[in-house]
Design a protein around this motif. Structure first.
Motif, short mmCIF file in Angstrom:
data_model
loop_
_atom_site.label_atom_id
_atom_site.label_comp_id
_atom_site.label_asym_id
_atom_site.label_seq_id
_atom_site.Cartn_x
_atom_site.Cartn_y
_atom_site.Cartn_z
N TRP A 73 0.88 -1.20 0.02
CA TRP A 73 -0.08 -0.03 -0.02
C TRP A 73 1.03 1.22 -0.04
CZ3 TRP A 73 -0.21 -3.90 3.75
CH2 TRP A 73 0.33 -3.83 4.56
N ARG A 74 0.34 2.19 -0.69
CA ARG A 74 0.92 3.57 -0.46
C ARG A 74 -0.12 4.65 -0.57
NH1 ARG A 74 4.89 4.30 -4.97
NH2 ARG A 74 5.77 2.54 -4.05
N PHE A 75 -0.32 5.61 0.31
CA PHE A 75 -1.34 6.61 0.41
C PHE A 75 -0.80 8.01 0.44
CE2 PHE A 75 -3.52 2.86 1.42
CZ PHE A 75 -4.87 2.89 0.95
N LEU A 76 -1.67 8.93 -0.06
CA LEU A 76 -1.48 10.28 -0.05
C LEU A 76 -1.20 10.57 1.50
CD1 LEU A 76 -4.12 11.83 -2.26
CD2 LEU A 76 -1.61 11.65 -2.86
N SER A 77 -0.31 11.64 1.86
CA SER A 77 -0.06 11.77 3.33
C SER A 77 -1.42 12.43 3.77
CB SER A 77 1.09 12.90 3.52
OG SER A 77 0.88 14.14 2.56
N SER A 78 -2.18 13.05 3.23
CA SER A 78 -3.28 13.53 3.72
C SER A 78 -4.44 12.45 4.18
CB SER A 78 -4.34 14.51 2.52
OG SER A 78 -4.44 13.77 1.38
N ALA A 79 -4.19 11.29 3.66
CA ALA A 79 -4.97 10.09 3.95
C ALA A 79 -4.41 9.24 5.02
CB ALA A 79 -5.09 9.16 2.60
N TRP A 80 -3.28 9.75 5.68
CA TRP A 80 -2.86 8.83 6.87
C TRP A 80 -3.41 9.14 8.00
CZ3 TRP A 80 3.04 10.70 6.14
CH2 TRP A 80 3.62 10.22 5.02
N GLY A 81 -3.30 8.08 8.91
CA GLY A 81 -3.81 8.26 10.25
C GLY A 81 -5.36 7.99 10.04
N LYS A 82 -6.04 7.46 9.20
CA LYS A 82 -7.46 7.28 9.19
C LYS A 82 -8.08 5.84 9.09
CE LYS A 82 -7.83 11.72 6.91
NZ LYS A 82 -8.47 12.46 5.80
N GLY A 83 -6.95 4.76 9.24
CA GLY A 83 -7.15 3.45 8.93
C GLY A 83 -7.50 3.08 7.52
N LEU A 84 -7.31 3.93 6.37
CA LEU A 84 -7.48 3.60 5.19
C LEU A 84 -6.83 2.58 4.46
CD1 LEU A 84 -8.21 7.21 3.89
CD2 LEU A 84 -9.82 5.60 4.68
N ALA A 85 -5.40 2.36 4.99
CA ALA A 85 -4.67 1.38 4.54
C ALA A 85 -4.97 0.19 4.97
CB ALA A 85 -2.97 1.67 4.90
N SER A 86 -5.44 0.00 6.06
CA SER A 86 -5.81 -1.27 6.96
C SER A 86 -7.20 -1.76 6.13
CB SER A 86 -6.05 -1.29 8.33
OG SER A 86 -4.97 -0.80 8.89
N GLU A 87 -8.19 -0.57 6.02
CA GLU A 87 -9.31 -1.23 5.23
C GLU A 87 -9.38 -1.51 3.83
OE1 GLU A 87 -13.35 1.53 4.20
OE2 GLU A 87 -12.21 2.03 6.07
N ALA A 88 -8.40 -0.92 3.12
CA ALA A 88 -8.16 -1.62 1.70
C ALA A 88 -7.41 -2.83 1.80
CB ALA A 88 -7.18 -0.35 1.13
N ALA A 89 -6.26 -2.92 2.55
CA ALA A 89 -5.74 -4.36 2.66
C ALA A 89 -6.56 -5.48 3.01
CB ALA A 89 -4.46 -4.09 3.65
N ARG A 90 -7.53 -5.08 4.01
CA ARG A 90 -8.27 -6.17 4.42
C ARG A 90 -9.29 -6.57 3.22
NH1 ARG A 90 -9.13 -2.97 9.30
NH2 ARG A 90 -7.69 -3.99 11.16
N ALA A 91 -9.65 -6.05 2.49
CA ALA A 91 -10.50 -6.08 1.40
C ALA A 91 -9.77 -6.91 0.27
CB ALA A 91 -11.09 -4.69 0.88
N TRP A 92 -8.64 -6.54 0.13
CA TRP A 92 -7.68 -7.18 -0.97
C TRP A 92 -7.38 -8.92 -0.59
CZ3 TRP A 92 -8.12 -6.85 -5.71
CH2 TRP A 92 -8.01 -5.75 -6.26
N LEU A 93 -7.02 -8.66 0.85
CA LEU A 93 -6.72 -10.30 1.43
C LEU A 93 -8.13 -10.88 1.24
CD1 LEU A 93 -4.78 -9.24 4.60
CD2 LEU A 93 -3.87 -10.41 2.76
N ALA A 94 -9.14 -10.45 1.72
CA ALA A 94 -10.29 -11.32 1.37
C ALA A 94 -10.69 -11.72 0.13
CB ALA A 94 -11.56 -10.36 2.10
N TRP A 95 -10.40 -10.89 -1.06
CA TRP A 95 -10.56 -11.14 -2.33
C TRP A 95 -9.35 -12.38 -2.68
CZ3 TRP A 95 -6.93 -10.91 -6.46
CH2 TRP A 95 -7.53 -11.12 -7.67
N GLY A 96 -8.15 -12.14 -2.19
CA GLY A 96 -7.16 -13.13 -2.38
C GLY A 96 -7.71 -14.41 -2.03
N TRP A 97 -8.04 -14.48 -0.79
CA TRP A 97 -8.24 -16.05 -0.36
C TRP A 97 -9.46 -16.58 -0.89
CZ3 TRP A 97 -4.45 -15.54 2.05
CH2 TRP A 97 -3.87 -14.80 3.14
N GLY A 98 -10.37 -15.53 -1.38
CA GLY A 98 -11.49 -16.09 -2.52
C GLY A 98 -10.91 -16.59 -3.58
#
Length: 202
Positions: A120-145
């Motif tokens: 993952w890599r995010f704009l600095s303005s998007a840091w500290g909001k849990g967005l990387a974790s939210e996106a990563a969990r979604a891609w992991l769920a897709w990968g398991w599928g």
């Protein structure tokens, strides 16, 4: 901070749990409560290039990227969707504003290859909001599928924020897979990679 490379597991044993290829599926668009996750398009280049040129965003990389380097990365991501069935992808909010990238990738030429990584890599303005974790969990769920059994992540040991995201999404350090990145010169403090892994639930 360059250290002697920890001996990784032989690539032959990695193949049993980390497939070199992902099954070919339709290219997905994933939606989370706050995000849309989709393959990059040419229209993403200006925002993606601006992010990759930001020294703050790129402080744990050898150098910021030029617009031409980002364009090459975009092209590689498009090709990886064709060849591997997965690639780093764009992250936007529900209104379409670019926030960064996240996704699964099959890196080549590394001591841990063949493997599937999440990054993952995010704009600095998007840091500290849990967005990387939210996106990563979604891609992991897709990968398991798609049948993946294990996914790794790696980052320079110095990158504490990225290591924290790995922990938040359930990854655990895999010190036996730690390596010195061959694309980073010896003596560079960014060369030594921290590696974490997560296995498919159940």
């Amino acid at each position: 901070m360059a250290a002697t490379m920890a001996a990784p597991r032989p690539a032959a044993s990695l193949k049993t749990t980390l497939p070199a290829r992902c099954p070919h599926q339709a290219v997905p668009m994933l939606e989370t409560p706050r995000l849309l996750l989709r393959p990059f398009t040419e229209a993403d280049l200006p925002a993606f290039a601006a992010m990759n040129a930001d020294p703050e965003v790129m402080r744990y990389f050898p150098a910021p990227k030029t617009e031409a380097e980002t364009a090459e990365m975009l092209a590689r991501c498009t090709e990886k969707w064709r060849a591997d069935g997965m690639a780093f992808s764009a992250v936007t909010d529900h209104e379409g504003a670019f926030l960064g990238m996240c996704g699964l990738n099959c890196p080549v030429g590394l001591p841990v290859s063949p493997c599937v990584e999440i990054g993952w890599r995010f704009l600095s303005s998007a840091w500290g909001k849990g967005l990387a974790s939210e996106a990563a969990r979604a891609w992991l769920a897709w990968g398991w599928g798609q049948g993946l059994s294990e996914v790794i992540a790696f980052t320079p040991h110095l990158n504490a924020p990225s290591r924290a995201v790995m922990a938040r999404i359930g990854m655990a350090e895999a010190p036996e897979l730690a390596f010195d990145h061959p694309g980073i010169p010896e003596g560079d403090p960014l060369r030594t990679m921290y590696v974490a892994r997560i296995r498919r639930p159940g």
